[in-house]
Design an enzyme around this catalytic site. Structure first.
Site, PDB file in Angstrom:
ATOM      1  CB  ALA A  24      -0.912   0.000   1.226  1.00 47.48           C
ATOM      2  CG  HIS A  29       0.554  -3.499   7.679  1.00 42.54           C
ATOM      3  ND1 HIS A  29       0.599  -4.599   8.498  1.00 42.54           N
ATOM      4  CD2 HIS A  29       0.449  -3.975   6.413  1.00 42.54           C
ATOM      5  CE1 HIS A  29       0.535  -5.700   7.767  1.00 42.54           C
ATOM      6  NE2 HIS A  29       0.440  -5.349   6.498  1.00 42.54           N
ATOM      7  CG  ASP A  60       1.047  -8.887   6.167  1.00 46.42           C
ATOM      8  OD1 ASP A  60      -0.171  -8.693   6.000  1.00 46.42           O
ATOM      9  OD2 ASP A  60       1.929  -8.182   5.622  1.00 46.42           O
ATOM     10  CD  GLU A 117      -1.489  -8.124   0.254  1.00 50.56           C
ATOM     11  OE1 GLU A 117      -1.712  -7.985   1.486  1.00 50.56           O
ATOM     12  OE2 GLU A 117      -0.751  -7.356  -0.381  1.00 50.56           O
TER      13      GLU A 117
END
Length: 241
Positions: free
Chosen positions: A93, A100, A107, A157
């Site tokens: 991003a 985050h 993750d 993702e």
């Protein structure tokens, strides 16, 4: 009517909706074995509980949690240099537009001698599959699923999970909605008539609003409802009174 801080588990953060705040969230370690990987306190507690529930303590590794703006910029720059712009825009991003930076995203990777920081392996089978099946019960959604790339702006993702809270995660997972779609649904259909979502022994009343009533703020202070900014000019009120 009143305003409320631009915080909460339902903040929509993407390229069109940059992070509205610079204040560091209340962070704790996602796992004491990896003290550098930190999350919002409530999200971290729920993540640990979900991993324990699937007996994944020795198999599931927290790879990346909260990032500062400077850290996100460094990851962006490094990935551009190593992988090129096309790859970077798929999987990283923009600085200032990364989940985050909220402390609500994690993750995860399957334990291995070497783990790819940008694209960790988190398969759909085994203990990782078990985690996926229970994630919504602990308030997590798979943030970037396959088939929703045109909406999220990020490639699939399988490793990236986002804490939104249990009733929201259950509804989004059941209805196959990403956060962009959920926020829009609430704004379009549930500003006057709340969305009713059963979870456990409670029925949650969820509504979207542009402004907050004093009774909403009082209920939130008393622990009877939750107020989250949607980062789209409004709020999402989750009421269990």
């Amino acid at each position: 009517m009143s305003r409320h801080p631009q915080t909460g588990p339902l903040l929509l953060v993407n390229a069109s909706h940059p992070l509205p705040i610079s204040k560091t969230p209340d962070l704790v370690c996602a796992d004491p074995r990896w003290p550098e990987v930190q999350l919002d306190r409530q999200a971290a507690g729920q993540l640990r509980a979900c991993i324990r529930a699937v007996k994944g303590e020795n198999a599931i590794v927290p790879v990346s949690g909260w990032r500062s703006l400077d850290q996100q910029q460094a990851i962006w720059d490094d990935t551009i240099r190593q992988e090129g712009e096309a790859f970077t825009r798929q999987y990283v991003a923009l600085p200032g537009c990364s989940e985050h930076q909220t402390g609500l995203a994690i993750d995860l990777g399957l334990a291995a001698e070497t783990i790819d920081f940008i694209r960790p392996n988190f398969p759909y089978s085994g203990v990782c599959g078990a985690f996926r099946k229970l994630a919504a019960c602990y308030g997590f959604i798979l943030r970037y699923p396959a088939g929703k790339e045109s909406i999220t702006g990020i490639a699939h993702e399988p490793w990236h999970f986002r804490y939104v809270g249990t009733p929201h995660a259950r509804f989004m997972t059941d209805q196959c909605l990403v956060l962009e779609e959920y926020v829009e649904l609430l704004r379009r259909k549930h500003s006057k008539q709340p969305l009713l979502v059963p979870a456990g022994s409670r029925i949650y009343r969820i509504r979207s609003c542009r402004e907050l009533f004093r009774e909403d703020l009082d209920a939130a202070l008393a622990g009877r409802c939750q107020i989250s900014s949607d980062n789209c000019g409004g709020y999402i009120v989750t009421d269990w009174r």
